[in-house]
Write an enzyme that holds these catalytic residues in place. Structure first.
Site, PDB file in Angstrom:
ATOM      1  N   ALA A  70       1.489  -1.126   0.004  1.00 17.19           N
ATOM      2  CA  ALA A  70       0.438  -0.086   0.029  1.00 17.19           C
ATOM      3  C   ALA A  70       0.539   1.707  -0.299  1.00 17.19           C
ATOM      4  O   ALA A  70       1.554   1.020   0.292  1.00 17.19           O
ATOM      5  CB  ALA A  70      -0.761   0.207   1.360  1.00 17.19           C
ATOM      6  N   ASP A  71       0.547   2.172  -0.558  1.00 13.50           N
ATOM      7  CA  ASP A  71       1.213   3.496  -0.351  1.00 13.50           C
ATOM      8  C   ASP A  71       0.144   5.088  -0.138  1.00 13.50           C
ATOM      9  O   ASP A  71      -1.052   4.695  -1.585  1.00 13.50           O
ATOM     10  CB  ASP A  71       1.833   3.623  -2.129  1.00 13.50           C
ATOM     11  CG  ASP A  71       3.341   4.676  -1.123  1.00 13.50           C
ATOM     12  OD1 ASP A  71       3.965   4.266  -0.920  1.00 13.50           O
ATOM     13  OD2 ASP A  71       3.117   6.073  -2.202  1.00 13.50           O
TER      14      ASP A  71
END
EC number: 3.6.1.9
Length: 192
Positions: A70-71
């Site tokens: 995730a970012d």
């Protein structure tokens, strides 16, 4: 077996709320924005690269595994605001956010090695007007130092937020509903 390709305590805490057991691994990737890359494409690319790096790094942990990357990026007027390098950088970011609506994009990718599922969540966040002394006092707390956009909505920085439209957990770092849906499609989630 689920691998969280992140060292973020916030992501680990959020993922634990879904109720799926997981192991964390670091996913060291180059986070440089490519020329002409939009914030949406950029954050999705990083999430995918982190998931792939986590999957590769966990080869000795389990054969049957999923890796989640995730970012999150803070964006104002199509400009990505990363983590501040120093106080002056944080001050500039917070001055830009002061009294303005901005976007927070969080991308999540889950891979099994040969299959990949991704989502992108956009949340609008509006800040109150900030004074120079408020920014200086906030910096002194230490909270802005390792946060995209120089603030943490789940911490002291939350007092600057006047309005949010979208996913609170996405702004923190992992959209719970959407992540659960991805895990469900990959056969690891708890149904709603």
């Amino acid at each position: 077996m689920l691998i969280l390709a992140s060292q973020s305590p916030r992501r680990a805490e959020l993922l634990s709320q879904i109720g799926v057991p997981f192991t964390t691994l670091s996913a060291d990737i180059d986070e440089t924005i490519l020329p002409g890359e939009t914030p949406e494409i950029y954050v999705q690319r990083l999430a995918k690269q982190k998931a792939q790096a986590g999957w590769q790094a966990s080869v000795d942990i389990a054969e049957n595994r999923l890796a989640l990357g995730a970012d999150t990026v803070v964006v104002i007027h199509e400009q990505v605001l990363g983590k501040p390098e120093n106080f002056d950088d944080a001050r500039r970011m917070l001055q830009r956010l002061s009294g303005q609506k901005h976007q927070v994009f969080t991308a999540v990718t889950i891979t099994s090695g040969d299959q990949c599922e991704s989502i992108l969540v956009k949340t609008d966040v509006t800040f109150c007007d900030l004074t120079t002394s408020q920014i200086e006092e906030y910096w002194q707390t230490g909270e802005p130092r390792d946060k995209a956009g120089s603030y943490a909505i789940q911490g002291i920085g939350g007092k600057f937020v006047t309005h949010i439209k979208g996913s609170y957990s996405a702004v923190v770092g992992l959209p719970l509903y959407e992540t659960n849906q991805l895990l469900s499609r990959m056969s690891l989630a708890h149904e709603c």
